[in-house]
Structures are given as structure tokens and as C-alpha cells.
Design an enzyme around this catalytic site. Sequence first.
Site, PDB file in Angstrom:
ATOM      1  CG  PHE A  14      -2.180   0.710   1.126  1.00 29.22           C
ATOM      2  CD1 PHE A  14      -3.175   0.256   0.290  1.00 29.22           C
ATOM      3  CD2 PHE A  14      -2.393   1.855   1.855  1.00 29.22           C
ATOM      4  CE1 PHE A  14      -4.380   0.946   0.189  1.00 29.22           C
ATOM      5  CE2 PHE A  14      -3.587   2.546   1.769  1.00 29.22           C
ATOM      6  CZ  PHE A  14      -4.582   2.093   0.932  1.00 29.22           C
ATOM      7  CG  HIS A  15       3.190   1.900  -3.565  1.00 29.92           C
ATOM      8  ND1 HIS A  15       2.993   2.791  -4.589  1.00 29.92           N
ATOM      9  CD2 HIS A  15       2.940   0.671  -4.083  1.00 29.92           C
ATOM     10  CE1 HIS A  15       2.637   2.140  -5.685  1.00 29.92           C
ATOM     11  NE2 HIS A  15       2.601   0.847  -5.395  1.00 29.92           N
ATOM     12  CB  ILE A  16       2.571   7.329  -2.783  1.00 26.11           C
ATOM     13  CG1 ILE A  16       1.882   8.697  -2.797  1.00 26.11           C
ATOM     14  CG2 ILE A  16       3.285   7.088  -4.084  1.00 26.11           C
ATOM     15  CD1 ILE A  16       1.399   9.161  -1.470  1.00 26.11           C
TER      16      ILE A  16
END
Length: 90
Positions: A14-16
Amino acid sequence: MHTRQATIVNEAGFHIRPAQLFTEKAVQFQSTILVKPEGTTTEANAKSILNLMTLGLAKGSVITIQAEGPDEKEAVDQLAELVQSGFGEA
């Protein structure tokens, strides 16, 4: 209140970019929406990229999406489907 679990399936977690997509979808709903990682007491406002990023969710993380409001079922279902789709990355 409506809740549903989903598992982060994309390799990068769940990155940017996923957080941005998740937030963009969440703000379309009137309901209050929270994300809670399994096994913790931490929760994040789904309408805040910064809050979501602080969760540090990796691939395989199980989250509970919880909404309360007039469109809670639609909000939870659409957000869970977005997570399960891998945000277009999986």
C-alpha cells in the site's frame, strides 16, 4: 455500520499510488470510512492519504474496511474490490 475484510495483493503493498487511488474512491462517499489492519488497534481515515500511508501495509496485509453513513455498503464494497484488484498493479 458495514465492514468487510480485504487482503493487499499487489507486490509493492500500500504505497503512495494505491493510497491515492483508495482516497480518491473514498471521498466519493458521504459515509465515514476507516481502515484497520488486522491484529492492531490502529485505524486510519480512508479519506486521508497521510493517514493511510502511516499504516505501512505490505503485500499480504489483511485490513478491515469499515464505513458508517448513508452509503456505507457501497463504499465498503467498492473499496474492498479496489484492494482485491491490486490497484491495477497485481
